[in-house]
Design a protein around this motif. Sequence first.
Motif, PDB file in Angstrom:
ATOM      1  N   ASP A 150       0.828  -1.205   0.000  1.00 33.84           N
ATOM      2  CA  ASP A 150       0.000   0.000   0.000  1.00 33.84           C
ATOM      3  C   ASP A 150       0.866   1.260   0.000  1.00 33.84           C
ATOM      4  OD1 ASP A 150      -2.539  -1.402   0.249  1.00 33.84           O
ATOM      5  OD2 ASP A 150      -1.954  -1.808   2.329  1.00 33.84           O
ATOM      6  N   VAL A 151       1.952   1.219   0.757  1.00 33.73           N
ATOM      7  CA  VAL A 151       2.834   2.370   0.930  1.00 33.73           C
ATOM      8  C   VAL A 151       4.282   1.894   0.867  1.00 33.73           C
ATOM      9  CG1 VAL A 151       3.563   4.211   2.539  1.00 33.73           C
ATOM     10  CG2 VAL A 151       1.142   3.588   2.381  1.00 33.73           C
ATOM     11  N   ILE A 152       5.138   2.724   0.272  1.00 34.77           N
ATOM     12  CA  ILE A 152       6.580   2.462   0.269  1.00 34.77           C
ATOM     13  C   ILE A 152       7.241   3.533   1.125  1.00 34.77           C
ATOM     14  CG2 ILE A 152       8.693   2.357  -1.111  1.00 34.77           C
ATOM     15  CD1 ILE A 152       6.931   1.565  -3.516  1.00 34.77           C
ATOM     16  N   LEU A 153       8.044   3.098   2.091  1.00 37.59           N
ATOM     17  CA  LEU A 153       8.862   3.996   2.904  1.00 37.59           C
ATOM     18  C   LEU A 153      10.297   3.795   2.435  1.00 37.59           C
ATOM     19  CD1 LEU A 153       9.191   5.927   5.333  1.00 37.59           C
ATOM     20  CD2 LEU A 153       9.374   3.893   6.785  1.00 37.59           C
ATOM     21  N   ARG A 202       4.864   6.375  11.824  1.00 37.54           N
ATOM     22  CA  ARG A 202       3.528   5.753  11.816  1.00 37.54           C
ATOM     23  C   ARG A 202       2.471   6.727  11.299  1.00 37.54           C
ATOM     24  NH1 ARG A 202       4.830   3.914  17.417  1.00 37.54           N
ATOM     25  NH2 ARG A 202       5.764   1.868  17.172  1.00 37.54           N
ATOM     26  N   GLU A 203       2.529   7.960  11.781  1.00 35.15           N
ATOM     27  CA  GLU A 203       1.586   8.992  11.349  1.00 35.15           C
ATOM     28  C   GLU A 203       1.688   9.225   9.841  1.00 35.15           C
ATOM     29  OE1 GLU A 203       0.973  13.779  12.044  1.00 35.15           O
ATOM     30  OE2 GLU A 203       2.039  12.623  13.559  1.00 35.15           O
ATOM     31  N   ALA A 204       2.917   9.293   9.325  1.00 31.86           N
ATOM     32  CA  ALA A 204       3.128   9.508   7.891  1.00 31.86           C
ATOM     33  C   ALA A 204       2.575   8.347   7.074  1.00 31.86           C
ATOM     34  CB  ALA A 204       4.615   9.695   7.605  1.00 31.86           C
ATOM     35  N   ILE A 205       2.837   7.132   7.501  1.00 35.70           N
ATOM     36  CA  ILE A 205       2.367   5.942   6.779  1.00 35.70           C
ATOM     37  C   ILE A 205       0.843   5.944   6.717  1.00 35.70           C
ATOM     38  CG2 ILE A 205       2.218   3.416   6.874  1.00 35.70           C
ATOM     39  CD1 ILE A 205       5.154   3.583   8.105  1.00 35.70           C
ATOM     40  N   LEU A 208      -0.851  14.054   1.718  1.00 40.20           N
ATOM     41  CA  LEU A 208       0.576  14.350   1.651  1.00 40.20           C
ATOM     42  C   LEU A 208       1.076  14.547   3.066  1.00 40.20           C
ATOM     43  CD1 LEU A 208       0.713  16.911  -1.298  1.00 40.20           C
ATOM     44  CD2 LEU A 208       1.122  14.441  -1.379  1.00 40.20           C
ATOM     45  N   PHE A 209       2.345  14.214   3.316  1.00 36.84           N
ATOM     46  CA  PHE A 209       2.904  14.345   4.655  1.00 36.84           C
ATOM     47  C   PHE A 209       4.300  14.931   4.577  1.00 36.84           C
ATOM     48  CE2 PHE A 209       5.165  13.159   8.424  1.00 36.84           C
ATOM     49  CZ  PHE A 209       4.233  13.277   9.429  1.00 36.84           C
ATOM     50  N   LEU A 210       4.516  16.002   5.292  1.00 38.22           N
ATOM     51  CA  LEU A 210       5.851  16.575   5.422  1.00 38.22           C
ATOM     52  C   LEU A 210       6.179  16.656   6.909  1.00 38.22           C
ATOM     53  CD1 LEU A 210       5.874  19.454   2.797  1.00 38.22           C
ATOM     54  CD2 LEU A 210       7.198  17.352   2.745  1.00 38.22           C
ATOM     55  N   GLY A 211       7.220  15.916   7.310  1.00 38.89           N
ATOM     56  CA  GLY A 211       7.665  16.000   8.694  1.00 38.89           C
ATOM     57  C   GLY A 211       8.301  17.350   8.946  1.00 38.89           C
ATOM     58  N   THR A 212       8.742  17.568  10.147  1.00 40.08           N
ATOM     59  CA  THR A 212       9.359  18.841  10.502  1.00 40.08           C
ATOM     60  C   THR A 212      10.614  19.074   9.680  1.00 40.08           C
ATOM     61  OG1 THR A 212       8.546  18.558  12.736  1.00 40.08           O
ATOM     62  CG2 THR A 212      10.273  20.189  12.417  1.00 40.08           C
ATOM     63  N   ILE A 213      10.650  20.197   9.014  1.00 38.24           N
ATOM     64  CA  ILE A 213      11.800  20.562   8.182  1.00 38.24           C
ATOM     65  C   ILE A 213      12.333  21.892   8.697  1.00 38.24           C
ATOM     66  CG2 ILE A 213      12.589  21.158   5.871  1.00 38.24           C
ATOM     67  CD1 ILE A 213      10.135  19.556   4.845  1.00 38.24           C
ATOM     68  N   THR A 214      13.609  21.912   8.981  1.00 39.16           N
ATOM     69  CA  THR A 214      14.229  23.172   9.355  1.00 39.16           C
ATOM     70  C   THR A 214      15.274  23.501   8.298  1.00 39.16           C
ATOM     71  OG1 THR A 214      15.843  22.027  10.719  1.00 39.16           O
ATOM     72  CG2 THR A 214      13.886  22.864  11.825  1.00 39.16           C
ATOM     73  N   GLN A 215      15.381  24.731   7.991  1.00 37.96           N
ATOM     74  CA  GLN A 215      16.335  25.166   6.943  1.00 37.96           C
ATOM     75  C   GLN A 215      17.204  26.269   7.523  1.00 37.96           C
ATOM     76  OE1 GLN A 215      16.596  23.899   3.762  1.00 37.96           O
ATOM     77  NE2 GLN A 215      18.370  25.174   3.483  1.00 37.96           N
ATOM     78  N   GLY A 260       6.708  13.202  -7.320  1.00 37.91           N
ATOM     79  CA  GLY A 260       5.608  12.285  -7.054  1.00 37.91           C
ATOM     80  C   GLY A 260       5.601  11.639  -5.682  1.00 37.91           C
ATOM     81  N   SER A 261       6.563  11.981  -4.842  1.00 35.98           N
ATOM     82  CA  SER A 261       6.555  11.455  -3.483  1.00 35.98           C
ATOM     83  C   SER A 261       5.346  12.000  -2.738  1.00 35.98           C
ATOM     84  CB  SER A 261       7.841  11.854  -2.758  1.00 35.98           C
ATOM     85  OG  SER A 261       7.826  11.391  -1.430  1.00 35.98           O
ATOM     86  N   TYR A 262       4.731  11.180  -1.931  1.00 37.40           N
ATOM     87  CA  TYR A 262       3.591  11.605  -1.124  1.00 37.40           C
ATOM     88  C   TYR A 262       4.037  12.224   0.196  1.00 37.40           C
ATOM     89  CZ  TYR A 262      -0.594   9.903  -3.523  1.00 37.40           C
ATOM     90  OH  TYR A 262      -1.639   9.737  -4.383  1.00 37.40           O
ATOM     91  N   GLY A 263       5.325  12.044   0.544  1.00 36.68           N
ATOM     92  CA  GLY A 263       5.747  12.578   1.823  1.00 36.68           C
ATOM     93  C   GLY A 263       7.246  12.539   2.013  1.00 36.68           C
TER      94      GLY A 263
END
Length: 134
Positions: free
Chosen positions: A51-54, A114-117, A125-132, A99-102
């Motif tokens: 269903d999902v690829i990590l 787990r939340e992202a999956i 779509l899921f983006l974890g915390t990103i700092t730049q 095309g990545s979903y997250g």
Amino acid sequence: MEKIKLLLVEDRDVIRDCLKLLLKRSDEIEIVAAAADGLEALFYAQNVKYDVILMDYCMPEMNGFDALKHILEINPDARVIMFSFINNAYEIRELMEEGSYGYINKDSEINVYREAIKAVYNGELFLGTITQSV
């Protein structure tokens, strides 16, 4: 409830094994295959029901970015979450445009994985915390 079938792609044995161990504790996720690089990921993407690829971004043989492109050629509906230690907003945007979903930063806590999956499985779509740094 049927479990989310996960294809895990990570080149480092210790990280792959830890993720397998921690994700197996979830009643909602079943790891159906684990690949060590992008080439193996392509094989499993064609031969395993998931269903999902990590998938890790930085790998030998074929990196996650190239594997993502090939997987989407095989299955345009594939839901792929990329994860890495990279923290570059430009590269992450490029992954999402391809095309990545997250995206998850690799050092995130397991509950973020787990939340992202679950989110990606549900079509979000899921983006974890990103700092730049500037």
